[in-house]
Enzyme design. Structure first.
Site, PDB file in Angstrom:
ATOM      1  N   THR A  28       4.535   0.500   6.394  1.00 58.47           N
ATOM      2  CA  THR A  28       4.028   0.337   7.757  1.00 58.47           C
ATOM      3  C   THR A  28       3.107  -0.875   7.815  1.00 58.47           C
ATOM      4  O   THR A  28       2.396  -1.162   6.844  1.00 58.47           O
ATOM      5  CB  THR A  28       3.231   1.594   8.163  1.00 58.47           C
ATOM      6  OG1 THR A  28       4.107   2.723   8.126  1.00 58.47           O
ATOM      7  CG2 THR A  28       2.660   1.473   9.563  1.00 58.47           C
ATOM      8  N   THR A  31       3.132  -6.800   8.029  1.00 58.36           N
ATOM      9  CA  THR A  31       3.964  -7.412   6.986  1.00 58.36           C
ATOM     10  C   THR A  31       5.295  -6.673   6.893  1.00 58.36           C
ATOM     11  O   THR A  31       6.364  -7.298   6.824  1.00 58.36           O
ATOM     12  CB  THR A  31       3.230  -7.393   5.623  1.00 58.36           C
ATOM     13  OG1 THR A  31       1.878  -7.831   5.811  1.00 58.36           O
ATOM     14  CG2 THR A  31       3.909  -8.306   4.625  1.00 58.36           C
ATOM     15  N   ASP A  81       6.167  -1.957   0.871  1.00 57.55           N
ATOM     16  CA  ASP A  81       5.023  -1.772   1.775  1.00 57.55           C
ATOM     17  C   ASP A  81       3.986  -2.869   1.534  1.00 57.55           C
ATOM     18  O   ASP A  81       3.982  -3.524   0.484  1.00 57.55           O
ATOM     19  CB  ASP A  81       4.396  -0.387   1.541  1.00 57.55           C
ATOM     20  CG  ASP A  81       3.560   0.089   2.741  1.00 57.55           C
ATOM     21  OD1 ASP A  81       3.398  -0.680   3.708  1.00 57.55           O
ATOM     22  OD2 ASP A  81       3.080   1.230   2.683  1.00 57.55           O
ATOM     23  N   ASP A  84      -3.872  -3.579   2.082  1.00 59.17           N
ATOM     24  CA  ASP A  84      -5.067  -4.240   2.630  1.00 59.17           C
ATOM     25  C   ASP A  84      -5.797  -5.003   1.543  1.00 59.17           C
ATOM     26  O   ASP A  84      -6.405  -6.049   1.809  1.00 59.17           O
ATOM     27  CB  ASP A  84      -5.969  -3.190   3.276  1.00 59.17           C
ATOM     28  CG  ASP A  84      -5.258  -2.483   4.418  1.00 59.17           C
ATOM     29  OD1 ASP A  84      -4.850  -3.181   5.357  1.00 59.17           O
ATOM     30  OD2 ASP A  84      -5.057  -1.263   4.338  1.00 59.17           O
ATOM     31  N   LYS A  94      -4.958   0.892   0.948  1.00 56.97           N
ATOM     32  CA  LYS A  94      -4.000   0.908   2.041  1.00 56.97           C
ATOM     33  C   LYS A  94      -4.515   1.823   3.152  1.00 56.97           C
ATOM     34  O   LYS A  94      -5.451   2.565   2.963  1.00 56.97           O
ATOM     35  CB  LYS A  94      -2.633   1.406   1.549  1.00 56.97           C
ATOM     36  CG  LYS A  94      -1.970   0.421   0.599  1.00 56.97           C
ATOM     37  CD  LYS A  94      -0.562   0.852   0.192  1.00 56.97           C
ATOM     38  CE  LYS A  94       0.284   1.338   1.314  1.00 56.97           C
ATOM     39  NZ  LYS A  94       0.427   0.415   2.459  1.00 56.97           N
ATOM     40  N   GLU A 103       2.649   7.136   3.732  1.00 60.22           N
ATOM     41  CA  GLU A 103       2.941   6.052   2.782  1.00 60.22           C
ATOM     42  C   GLU A 103       2.808   6.563   1.347  1.00 60.22           C
ATOM     43  O   GLU A 103       3.645   6.271   0.485  1.00 60.22           O
ATOM     44  CB  GLU A 103       1.977   4.883   3.004  1.00 60.22           C
ATOM     45  CG  GLU A 103       2.226   4.153   4.311  1.00 60.22           C
ATOM     46  CD  GLU A 103       1.171   3.100   4.640  1.00 60.22           C
ATOM     47  OE1 GLU A 103       1.445   2.279   5.506  1.00 60.22           O
ATOM     48  OE2 GLU A 103       0.084   3.112   4.029  1.00 60.22           O
TER      49      GLU A 103
HETATM   50  C1  5RP Z   1      -0.790   0.709   6.920  1.00 61.27           C
HETATM   51  C2  5RP Z   1      -0.964  -0.030   5.647  1.00 61.27           C
HETATM   52  C3  5RP Z   1      -0.575  -1.468   5.625  1.00 61.27           C
HETATM   53  O1  5RP Z   1       0.312  -1.686   4.593  1.00 61.27           O
HETATM   54  C4  5RP Z   1      -1.790  -2.318   5.426  1.00 61.27           C
HETATM   55  O2  5RP Z   1      -2.755  -1.963   6.402  1.00 61.27           O
HETATM   56  C5  5RP Z   1      -1.458  -3.802   5.541  1.00 61.27           C
HETATM   57  O3  5RP Z   1      -1.143  -4.091   6.859  1.00 61.27           O
HETATM   58  P1  5RP Z   1      -0.649  -5.513   7.326  1.00 61.27           P
HETATM   59  O4  5RP Z   1       0.693  -5.738   6.704  1.00 61.27           O
HETATM   60  O5  5RP Z   1      -0.577  -5.380   8.841  1.00 61.27           O
HETATM   61  O6  5RP Z   1      -1.674  -6.529   6.896  1.00 61.27           O
HETATM   62  O7  5RP Z   1      -1.411   0.474   4.656  1.00 61.27           O
HETATM   63  O8  5RP Z   1      -1.293   2.008   6.849  1.00 61.27           O
END
Ligand code: 5RP
Length: 220
Positions: A28, A31, A81, A84, A94, A103
């Protein structure tokens, strides 16, 4: 390159890790949204996808990517996935998008976790990004006190309810020296559903996009 262009580069590189004919796990976030867009172009190559959130399900449904319930499969060959933060030991924070529980469940049944990130996500020590903790609503104040006792500064994510009907506490002020131990400690707090440390089951592959190209790192 913008951060979003880097995210897209990492996401498209992950298509190389999708086995033909497989059911894959899909994470999610922004990315992963690029990954889903890329997957749509080759969707006939896969048998289906197990989604980690309502948001990713909606995006894949719109592309006609077949969705499979996790209850219908035992193992997945690969889970793709974002994160963060990710450290040198392939441990991650995450849950910035609030989907951490599903996840972590999908990651748990996957043979290989492919993490897709722009280079800003790579850190020496996890914790500058506030650590998300999903909590049962009635336990929120209790869990917040316990997190404060562990040295964090929990902040309720205002106006946010997870896909599972729970709340998120974002824990500021941490510098996580031992992610595996801290993940386990947090799991012992009554009322915690899931914490956003992915250390016991970290990434296996890191696709890290920098202006010079996508670096491919694999856990030894
Ligand atoms: C969502 C997550 C995402 O993988 C994480 O927040 C990274 O997000 P982004 O790809 O928008 O930077 O753990 O619950």
């Amino acid at each position: 390159m913008t951060q979003d262009e880097l995210k897209k580069a990492a996401a498209l590189a992950a298509l190389d890790y999708v086995p033909d004919g497989a059911i894959i796990g899909v994470g999610t976030g922004s990315t992963v949204n690029h990954f889903i867009d890329g997957l749509a172009a080759v969707k006939s190559r896969i048998a289906g996808a197990v989604s980690s959130s309502e948001a990713s399900s909606a995006r894949m449904r719109a592309y006609g990517i077949p969705l499979v319930e996790l209850t219908a499969v035992d193992r997945l060959p690969v889970y793709v996935d974002g994160a963060d933060e990710i450290d040198g030991g392939y441990s991650m924070i995450k849950g910035g998008g609030g989907a951490l529980t599903r996840e972590k469940i999908v990651a748990a049944v996957s043979e290989r976790f492919v993490c897709i990130c722009d280079a800003s996500k790579k850190v020496a020590t996890l914790g500058a990004f506030p650590l998300p903790v999903e909590v049962i609503p009635m336990a929120a104040r209790h869990v917040a006190r316990e997190l404060a006792a562990l040295g964090g500064r929990p902040v309720l994510r205002e106006g946010f309810v997870t896909d599972n009907g729970n709340l998120i506490l974002d824990v500021h002020g941490l510098a996580i020296a031992d992610p595996i131990a801290f993940e386990s400690t947090l799991n012992q707090i009554v009322g915690v559903v899931t914490n956003g440390l992915f250390a016991r089951r970290g990434a296996d592959v890191l696709l890290l996009a920098a202006p010079g190209g996508v670096e491919r790192h694999e856990r030894g």
